[in-house]
Design a protein around this motif. Structure first.
Motif, PDB file in Angstrom:
ATOM      1  N   LEU A  82       4.698   5.440   2.276  1.00  0.00           N
ATOM      2  CA  LEU A  82       4.840   6.800   2.784  1.00  0.00           C
ATOM      3  C   LEU A  82       5.334   6.791   4.230  1.00  0.00           C
ATOM      4  N   ALA A  83       4.815   5.879   5.049  1.00  0.00           N
ATOM      5  CA  ALA A  83       5.256   5.787   6.441  1.00  0.00           C
ATOM      6  C   ALA A  83       6.735   5.428   6.522  1.00  0.00           C
ATOM      7  N   VAL A  84       7.191   4.509   5.673  1.00  0.00           N
ATOM      8  CA  VAL A  84       8.606   4.123   5.665  1.00  0.00           C
ATOM      9  C   VAL A  84       9.483   5.307   5.269  1.00  0.00           C
ATOM     10  N   VAL A  85       9.069   6.042   4.241  1.00  0.00           N
ATOM     11  CA  VAL A  85       9.841   7.214   3.795  1.00  0.00           C
ATOM     12  C   VAL A  85       9.914   8.264   4.903  1.00  0.00           C
ATOM     13  N   GLY A 121       0.799  -1.219   0.000  1.00  0.00           N
ATOM     14  CA  GLY A 121       0.000   0.000   0.000  1.00  0.00           C
ATOM     15  C   GLY A 121       0.833   1.270   0.000  1.00  0.00           C
ATOM     16  N   ILE A 122       0.261   2.322  -0.576  1.00  0.00           N
ATOM     17  CA  ILE A 122       0.971   3.599  -0.652  1.00  0.00           C
ATOM     18  C   ILE A 122       1.167   4.203   0.733  1.00  0.00           C
ATOM     19  N   CYS A 147      -0.972   9.133   6.009  1.00  0.00           N
ATOM     20  CA  CYS A 147      -0.611   7.789   5.544  1.00  0.00           C
ATOM     21  C   CYS A 147      -1.845   6.891   5.457  1.00  0.00           C
ATOM     22  N   ALA A 148      -2.712   6.962   6.472  1.00  0.00           N
ATOM     23  CA  ALA A 148      -3.918   6.133   6.482  1.00  0.00           C
ATOM     24  C   ALA A 148      -4.846   6.515   5.337  1.00  0.00           C
ATOM     25  N   VAL A 149      -5.013   7.823   5.126  1.00  0.00           N
ATOM     26  CA  VAL A 149      -5.858   8.283   4.021  1.00  0.00           C
ATOM     27  C   VAL A 149      -5.279   7.835   2.685  1.00  0.00           C
ATOM     28  N   ALA A 150      -3.951   7.960   2.555  1.00  0.00           N
ATOM     29  CA  ALA A 150      -3.294   7.532   1.320  1.00  0.00           C
ATOM     30  C   ALA A 150      -3.458   6.034   1.098  1.00  0.00           C
ATOM     31  N   GLN A 151      -3.405   5.259   2.182  1.00  0.00           N
ATOM     32  CA  GLN A 151      -3.581   3.807   2.077  1.00  0.00           C
ATOM     33  C   GLN A 151      -4.962   3.482   1.518  1.00  0.00           C
ATOM     34  N   GLY A 152      -5.982   4.176   2.014  1.00  0.00           N
ATOM     35  CA  GLY A 152      -7.333   3.962   1.509  1.00  0.00           C
ATOM     36  C   GLY A 152      -7.503   4.479   0.096  1.00  0.00           C
ATOM     37  N   TRP A 153      -6.917   5.636  -0.196  1.00  0.00           N
ATOM     38  CA  TRP A 153      -7.038   6.225  -1.530  1.00  0.00           C
ATOM     39  C   TRP A 153      -6.428   5.304  -2.584  1.00  0.00           C
ATOM     40  N   GLY A 154      -5.323   4.678  -2.248  1.00  0.00           N
ATOM     41  CA  GLY A 154      -4.690   3.780  -3.204  1.00  0.00           C
ATOM     42  C   GLY A 154      -5.533   2.561  -3.530  1.00  0.00           C
ATOM     43  N   GLN A 155      -6.490   2.234  -2.661  1.00  0.00           N
ATOM     44  CA  GLN A 155      -7.375   1.081  -2.883  1.00  0.00           C
ATOM     45  C   GLN A 155      -8.816   1.522  -3.175  1.00  0.00           C
ATOM     46  N   ARG A 156      -8.986   2.759  -3.580  1.00  0.00           N
ATOM     47  CA  ARG A 156     -10.342   3.301  -3.713  1.00  0.00           C
ATOM     48  C   ARG A 156     -11.216   2.494  -4.663  1.00  0.00           C
TER      49      ARG A 156
END
Length: 502
Positions: free
Chosen positions: A315-318, A310-311, A423-432
């Motif tokens: 993002l969290a790792v970066v 997931g994105i 990060c959480a929003v991005a995780q969901g957005w990547g799986q929209r």
């Protein structure tokens, strides 16, 4: 009330998981008598899981194989394990079979439980890594446990751990597997293993207690899905490596591993895993992961090889790496003080990637080389032929560590909390697209929740009522035809056996 206060943060993470589940799947899947949403699945897997349970619940019991299913491939014997019907749940509800309705499913509530445990355990793991666990003292007068007041920054980081849990609640493997290959949605088993490992210095003060805890994990994995045995087993290897670095002695290192394996093996024997007398098959191949596939979603060559973390994870790792670089002196002290954790974690990550890659090492869509493996070892390894799944451990480890280190190395408590919210929003957005498709599928009542059986002629019920028949027989072992599942469902409803099953 004391327990609620003590565990309010993991419970908040669990609530987040529950809300995400209800938003995506709704409440109708929680009706234990509603089974049409399963039988109308486009994939045969959910139907297999439900009808495997239905055939098992009416199957006779012959000791010692309490998990053997004598009704699915009559007159042969298989195991409820091999229909992926959540053996522990199937055994529990089989005990209640006399009071259950004719049609009964536990998969909806299992899904809700998975999301709740994913959220709660994710929060607990992230908070542990971040070093922001709420602490408790003793009231001098009442001697009761009381929460020690924390600074606003610490409280903000606890909220951040809950927001970071959203990254794991929306972990792609959980989204993709839920109500598709339902038992595999138990990603929380990996998080539970990580949590126990992180708290091992408190929970496993003696080797005996460590054996009991890791033995219990072996029972859980074997009773839910076999692919979690190697994933949790690798976390246990990390525990053993750290114990070795601490020079705790051979017993402290090896006994928990032996307990884990022995408990799982004993349970598999009872479930009938080795007593199947129906000829199965071995895939004979390894479906490995592309290592870049953890970060690049389009590299997966098949659905089974999709290990994308997931994105939000990326993002969290970066952000964690950036925080470490900006706080180099603090990071140096932290990693020096936790050297044993760093080494053990690296061992787990490397071993997991080796196991997930199979014998063909693939990076960025290119196979770098193939490792020649003796056939007898290939046959053994092929029991986990979809070995790419093992990379879920690496993905969840990166997500949890990334979120935890963001909170640890960004000093301002509010800023890292906001980062993890992003990060959480991005995780969901990547799986929209996937989330929207599932929302549509499970909220469009006309498709999901209607009885669409092809067996509409009243003569079918007359046949069942006559009492003359108790076996359903197919001429071939073939389930690739439209009426197969309707016929097996009819047989299961009326206590008949079937000679063919998936």
């Amino acid at each position: 009330m004391k327990a609620l206060k003590k565990y309010r943060w993991p419970l908040t993470g669990a609530l987040l998981g529950v809300l995400v589940f209800l938003a995506v799947y709704g409440v109708r899947v929680l009706d234990p008598t509603s089974v049409d949403w399963i039988l109308n699945s486009l994939s045969p897997d959910p139907i297999q899981h439900y009808l495997g349970w239905e055939l098992f619940r009416r199957s006779p019991v012959h000791l010692p194989y309490i998990g053997a299913n004598y009704n699915a491939v009559y007159p042969f014997r298989t195991s409820v394990l091999f229909t992926d019907s959540l053996p522990l749940a199937a055994l529990f509800f089989k005990l209640l079979g006399g009071i259950l309705p004719t049609r009964f499913q536990y998969f909806g509530w299992w899904g809700l439980l998975c999301y709740a445990l994913q959220g709660g355990l994710a929060q607990a793991v992230i908070a542990r890594i971040a070093g922001v666990q709420p602490t408790f003292g003793r009231d001098d007068k009442s001697k009761a446990a009381i929460a020690i007041i924390m600074s606003p920054g610490q409280t903000a980081k606890l909220w951040g751990s809950m927001l970071g849990a959203g990254v794991l609640v929306l972990f792609p493997a959980l989204t993709i597997r839920m109500f598709a290959h339902t038992a595999l949605a138990a990603n929380w088993l990996v998080l539970l293993a990580l949590y126990l490992w992180l708290r091992s210095d408190e929970l496993m003060l003696t080797t005996r207690r460590a054996c009991l805890i890791w033995g219990g994990m072996g029972l859980l994995c074997a009773g839910i899905h076999l692919y979690y045995l190697p994933m949790v087993g690798l976390v246990l290897v990390g525990y053993a490596v750290r114990r070795a670095l601490q020079k705790r002695g051979p017993a402290a290192v090896l006994a928990p591993i032996a307990a884990f394996c022995a408990a799982a093996l004993a349970e598999l024997v009872l479930l009938g895993a080795f007593a199947v007398n129906f000829a199965g098959y071995s895939n004979g191949y390894l479906s490995g992961a592309d290592y870049f596939g953890l970060f690049v979603p389009w590299l997966a060559q098949s659905w089974e090889q999709n290990v994308y973390a997931g994105i939000g994870t990326s993002l969290a790792v970066v952000l964690a790496v950036f925080g470490i670089v900006c706080n180099a002196r603090k990071a140096e002290k932290f990693f020096a003080a936790h050297r044993d954790w760093l080494i053990a974690g690296a061992v787990v990550l490397v071993l997991d990637l080796i196991a997930a890659g199979g014998n063909a090492i693939t990076v960025d869509g290119k196979t770098l080389f193939t490792v020649p493996i003796p056939q007898f070892l290939m046959n053994f390894w092929a029991m986990f032929s979809s070995c790419a799944r093992l990379a879920w451990l690496a993905g969840m480890l990166l997500a949890a560590v990334g979120c935890g280190l963001v909170l640890r190395f960004w000093d301002n408590g509010v800023a890292p909390a906001l980062m993890l919210a992003v990060c959480a929003v991005a995780q969901g957005w990547g799986q929209r697209s996937e989330l929207f498709n599932r929302w549509t599928d499970y909220h469009y009542y006309g498709f999901r929740y209607e009885n669409k059986t092809l067996l509409t002629d009243p003569v079918w019920e007359q046949i069942a009522a006559s009492g003359r028949y108790s076996h359903l027989a197919f001429a071939t072992f073939d389930f690739e035809h439209d009426e197969f599942w309707d016929l097996v469902d009819f047989a299961a409803d009326h206590g008949w056996t079937s000679n063919s099953f998936y």
